[in-house]
Design a protein around this motif. Structure first.
Motif, PDB file in Angstrom:
ATOM      1  N   GLY A 129     -44.604  -5.581 -43.221  1.00 17.61           N
ATOM      2  CA  GLY A 129     -43.782  -4.492 -43.616  1.00 17.61           C
ATOM      3  C   GLY A 129     -42.502  -4.270 -42.660  1.00 17.61           C
ATOM      4  N   GLY A 130     -42.841  -4.205 -41.499  1.00 21.52           N
ATOM      5  CA  GLY A 130     -41.498  -3.993 -40.397  1.00 21.52           C
ATOM      6  C   GLY A 130     -40.729  -5.066 -40.697  1.00 21.52           C
ATOM      7  N   ILE A 131     -40.974  -6.432 -40.987  1.00 22.86           N
ATOM      8  CA  ILE A 131     -39.883  -7.513 -41.375  1.00 22.86           C
ATOM      9  C   ILE A 131     -39.025  -7.007 -42.406  1.00 22.86           C
ATOM     10  CG2 ILE A 131     -39.609  -9.746 -42.088  1.00 22.86           C
ATOM     11  CD1 ILE A 131     -42.092 -10.495 -40.378  1.00 22.86           C
ATOM     12  N   CYS A 132     -39.507  -6.592 -43.473  1.00 25.81           N
ATOM     13  CA  CYS A 132     -38.911  -6.003 -44.641  1.00 25.81           C
ATOM     14  C   CYS A 132     -37.993  -4.974 -44.238  1.00 25.81           C
ATOM     15  CB  CYS A 132     -39.834  -5.725 -45.852  1.00 25.81           C
ATOM     16  SG  CYS A 132     -40.928  -7.133 -46.635  1.00 25.81           S
ATOM     17  N   TRP A 133     -38.506  -4.134 -43.567  1.00 29.02           N
ATOM     18  CA  TRP A 133     -37.747  -2.777 -43.366  1.00 29.02           C
ATOM     19  C   TRP A 133     -36.605  -3.447 -42.299  1.00 29.02           C
ATOM     20  CZ3 TRP A 133     -38.340  -0.120 -38.203  1.00 29.02           C
ATOM     21  CH2 TRP A 133     -37.586   1.304 -38.113  1.00 29.02           C
ATOM     22  N   THR A 134     -36.432  -4.383 -41.586  1.00 27.40           N
ATOM     23  CA  THR A 134     -35.504  -4.774 -40.604  1.00 27.40           C
ATOM     24  C   THR A 134     -34.574  -5.530 -41.229  1.00 27.40           C
ATOM     25  OG1 THR A 134     -37.215  -5.049 -38.604  1.00 27.40           O
ATOM     26  CG2 THR A 134     -35.277  -6.005 -38.662  1.00 27.40           C
ATOM     27  N   ILE A 135     -35.009  -6.357 -42.055  1.00 27.16           N
ATOM     28  CA  ILE A 135     -34.019  -6.996 -43.268  1.00 27.16           C
ATOM     29  C   ILE A 135     -33.257  -5.919 -43.936  1.00 27.16           C
ATOM     30  CG2 ILE A 135     -33.741  -8.711 -45.078  1.00 27.16           C
ATOM     31  CD1 ILE A 135     -36.483  -9.782 -44.364  1.00 27.16           C
ATOM     32  N   GLY A 136     -33.731  -4.960 -44.383  1.00 30.02           N
ATOM     33  CA  GLY A 136     -32.956  -3.964 -45.093  1.00 30.02           C
ATOM     34  C   GLY A 136     -31.890  -3.310 -44.320  1.00 30.02           C
ATOM     35  N   TYR A 137     -32.224  -2.631 -43.083  1.00 32.87           N
ATOM     36  CA  TYR A 137     -31.389  -1.895 -42.246  1.00 32.87           C
ATOM     37  C   TYR A 137     -30.561  -2.907 -41.827  1.00 32.87           C
ATOM     38  CZ  TYR A 137     -34.106  -2.598 -37.831  1.00 32.87           C
ATOM     39  OH  TYR A 137     -34.891  -3.086 -36.963  1.00 32.87           O
ATOM     40  N   ASP A 138     -30.883  -4.032 -41.319  1.00 38.51           N
ATOM     41  CA  ASP A 138     -29.804  -5.081 -40.880  1.00 38.51           C
ATOM     42  C   ASP A 138     -28.725  -5.493 -41.833  1.00 38.51           C
ATOM     43  OD1 ASP A 138     -29.089  -5.804 -37.908  1.00 38.51           O
ATOM     44  OD2 ASP A 138     -29.211  -7.837 -38.724  1.00 38.51           O
ATOM     45  N   THR A 139     -29.255  -5.478 -42.776  1.00 41.94           N
ATOM     46  CA  THR A 139     -28.300  -5.955 -44.005  1.00 41.94           C
ATOM     47  C   THR A 139     -27.176  -4.798 -44.187  1.00 41.94           C
ATOM     48  OG1 THR A 139     -29.894  -7.172 -45.347  1.00 41.94           O
ATOM     49  CG2 THR A 139     -28.022  -6.429 -46.482  1.00 41.94           C
ATOM     50  N   ILE A 140     -27.529  -3.486 -44.187  1.00 43.66           N
ATOM     51  CA  ILE A 140     -26.527  -2.577 -44.263  1.00 43.66           C
ATOM     52  C   ILE A 140     -25.849  -2.473 -42.957  1.00 43.66           C
ATOM     53  CG2 ILE A 140     -26.242  -0.114 -43.797  1.00 43.66           C
ATOM     54  CD1 ILE A 140     -29.061   0.208 -45.446  1.00 43.66           C
ATOM     55  N   TYR A 141     -26.156  -3.064 -41.677  1.00 38.46           N
ATOM     56  CA  TYR A 141     -25.480  -3.194 -40.474  1.00 38.46           C
ATOM     57  C   TYR A 141     -24.493  -4.197 -40.595  1.00 38.46           C
ATOM     58  CZ  TYR A 141     -24.491  -3.530 -35.427  1.00 38.46           C
ATOM     59  OH  TYR A 141     -23.976  -3.721 -34.210  1.00 38.46           O
ATOM     60  N   ALA A 142     -25.003  -5.240 -41.231  1.00 36.99           N
ATOM     61  CA  ALA A 142     -24.110  -6.528 -41.335  1.00 36.99           C
ATOM     62  C   ALA A 142     -22.905  -6.352 -42.196  1.00 36.99           C
ATOM     63  CB  ALA A 142     -24.876  -7.830 -41.682  1.00 36.99           C
ATOM     64  N   HIS A 143     -22.859  -5.558 -43.060  1.00 37.39           N
ATOM     65  CA  HIS A 143     -21.824  -5.207 -44.077  1.00 37.39           C
ATOM     66  C   HIS A 143     -20.556  -5.000 -43.380  1.00 37.39           C
ATOM     67  CE1 HIS A 143     -22.831  -6.109 -48.143  1.00 37.39           C
ATOM     68  NE2 HIS A 143     -24.128  -5.627 -48.134  1.00 37.39           N
ATOM     69  N   GLN A 144     -20.661  -4.354 -41.980  1.00 42.14           N
ATOM     70  CA  GLN A 144     -19.512  -3.969 -41.268  1.00 42.14           C
ATOM     71  C   GLN A 144     -18.656  -5.273 -40.812  1.00 42.14           C
ATOM     72  OE1 GLN A 144     -20.356  -1.012 -37.741  1.00 42.14           O
ATOM     73  NE2 GLN A 144     -22.197  -2.117 -38.040  1.00 42.14           N
ATOM     74  N   ASP A 145     -19.271  -6.492 -40.754  1.00 41.31           N
ATOM     75  CA  ASP A 145     -18.763  -7.762 -40.298  1.00 41.31           C
ATOM     76  C   ASP A 145     -18.581  -8.821 -41.443  1.00 41.31           C
ATOM     77  OD1 ASP A 145     -18.751  -6.379 -37.784  1.00 41.31           O
ATOM     78  OD2 ASP A 145     -20.855  -7.367 -37.382  1.00 41.31           O
ATOM     79  N   LYS A 146     -18.651  -8.425 -42.755  1.00 43.30           N
ATOM     80  CA  LYS A 146     -18.918  -9.454 -43.709  1.00 43.30           C
ATOM     81  C   LYS A 146     -17.308 -10.397 -43.788  1.00 43.30           C
ATOM     82  CE  LYS A 146     -18.174  -6.076 -47.144  1.00 43.30           C
ATOM     83  NZ  LYS A 146     -19.107  -5.359 -48.130  1.00 43.30           N
ATOM     84  N   GLU A 147     -16.217  -9.550 -43.609  1.00 45.70           N
ATOM     85  CA  GLU A 147     -15.063 -10.434 -43.517  1.00 45.70           C
ATOM     86  C   GLU A 147     -15.018 -11.320 -42.664  1.00 45.70           C
ATOM     87  OE1 GLU A 147     -15.321  -6.960 -44.145  1.00 45.70           O
ATOM     88  OE2 GLU A 147     -14.895  -6.729 -46.250  1.00 45.70           O
TER      89      GLU A 147
END
Length: 314
Positions: free
Chosen positions: A197-215
């Motif tokens: 469950g923690g892995i799924c949570w981590t993927i979720g929050y870090d996906t949000i974080y990674a949108h800062q750098d996508k370009e």
């Protein structure tokens, strides 16, 4: 000379006017930035799986609360090992960091410290982590050492897979094993479900974080789930957060938790749902704020588990 005398200013996404950048001696600031002391959300996210696991172990063991000494040790260990992991990540990623707007202000690409100085500092932090780890039983010590494999491979995954956030989850969720093992000297299915469950949570929050750098990531060839999901990020987050919540509920059931634990999980669902509803993947500042809000989520689950342990003990 080990101590740096160069300070080119704070890192781009640091907490503004943090004591690291205003009160710490200039010579120490680059090392504090390497360890991300001015961005405490990282060690909170590493710490919460440990504390959740310790609280579930208290429920399963019929104790009124998690072992306070264990909670303190996990706190110190999370700060030390998150700092060591970030320092290692910066050593590995210096070439990439220099090409990305948000990360080129980090201490190594900014010239505040050398790679050698960073390596020495990483070793010192690891020694603190080892001193903490050795306070636990032998099984937990071996389990903690095993986590280093996940830590070691994570920085390289963004070069080879669209799922580096999955490998971050492997490392950051490891505490789901540690709290339980520290109490019982073994593992069971409850911490396993908590870990996944923690892995799924981590993927979720870090996906949000990674949108800062996508370009910038697209320009330098760095892969991420933010780039993979793109405009489908919200449906992906719904699936990830729903799966995480279900697995946390399963872990609570396996630990023989009562209503308070499930109320906490449900309150956490509300918080995660709020993240998804308000998310604007093209607003980097908002993505950072939503990422940081997962500290609130961590406290919600922990409070529910601790309340349940205490109520059952009464």
């Amino acid at each position: 000379m080990f101590f740096s005398t160069k300070d080119t200013g704070p890192v781009a996404d640091a907490v503004k006017l943090h004591w690291v950048d205003t009160r710490l001696p200039v010579s120490l600031r680059p090392y504090a930035r390497l360890a991300r002391w001015e961005r405490p959300i990282g060690w909170w996210l590493l710490l919460f799986p440990c504390w959740w696991s310790a609280a579930l172990a208290a429920i399963a063991g019929g104790n009124g609360w998690p072992n306070p000494w264990h909670l303190v040790l996990f706190l110190i260990g999370a700060v030390a090992m998150r700092g060591a992991g970030c320092t290692y990540n910066d050593i590995v990623d210096v070439e990439i960091d220099a090409k990305v707007a948000r990360t080129r202000s980090r201490p190594i690409p900014a010239g505040q410290v050398t790679r050698f100085q960073a390596k020495v500092f990483m070793l010192l932090q690891c020694l603190v982590g080892l001193a903490v780890l050795l306070q636990f039983n032998a099984f937990t010590v071996l389990l903690g050492i095993a986590s280093l494999l996940a830590v070691a491979i994570y920085p390289f995954m963004k070069r080879f897979t669209n799922w580096p956030q999955l490998f971050l989850g492997f490392a950051f969720s490891w505490g789901a094993f540690m709290g339980w093992a520290a109490e019982f000297g073994s593992l069971s299915w409850a911490p396993v479900f908590l870990y996944v469950g923690g892995i799924c949570w981590t993927i979720g929050y870090d996906t949000i974080y990674a949108h800062q750098d996508k370009e910038d990531d697209a320009l330098v060839g760095v892969k991420s789930t933010a780039r993979l999901f793109g405009d489908r990020t919200k449906p992906a987050l719904i699936a990830l957060y729903a799966l995480a919540s279900g697995l946390f509920a399963a872990a609570a059931m396996l630990a023989d938790a009562g209503p308070a634990a499930f109320i906490g999980i449900l309150a956490g669902v509300v918080h995660l749902g709020w993240q998804i509803v308000v998310l604007d993947i093209d607003d980097g500042d908002q993505c950072l704020k939503l990422f940081r809000s997962n500290k609130i989520y961590g406290w919600i689950l922990f409070a529910g588990f601790v309340a349940d342990a205490f109520i059952a003990w009464l």
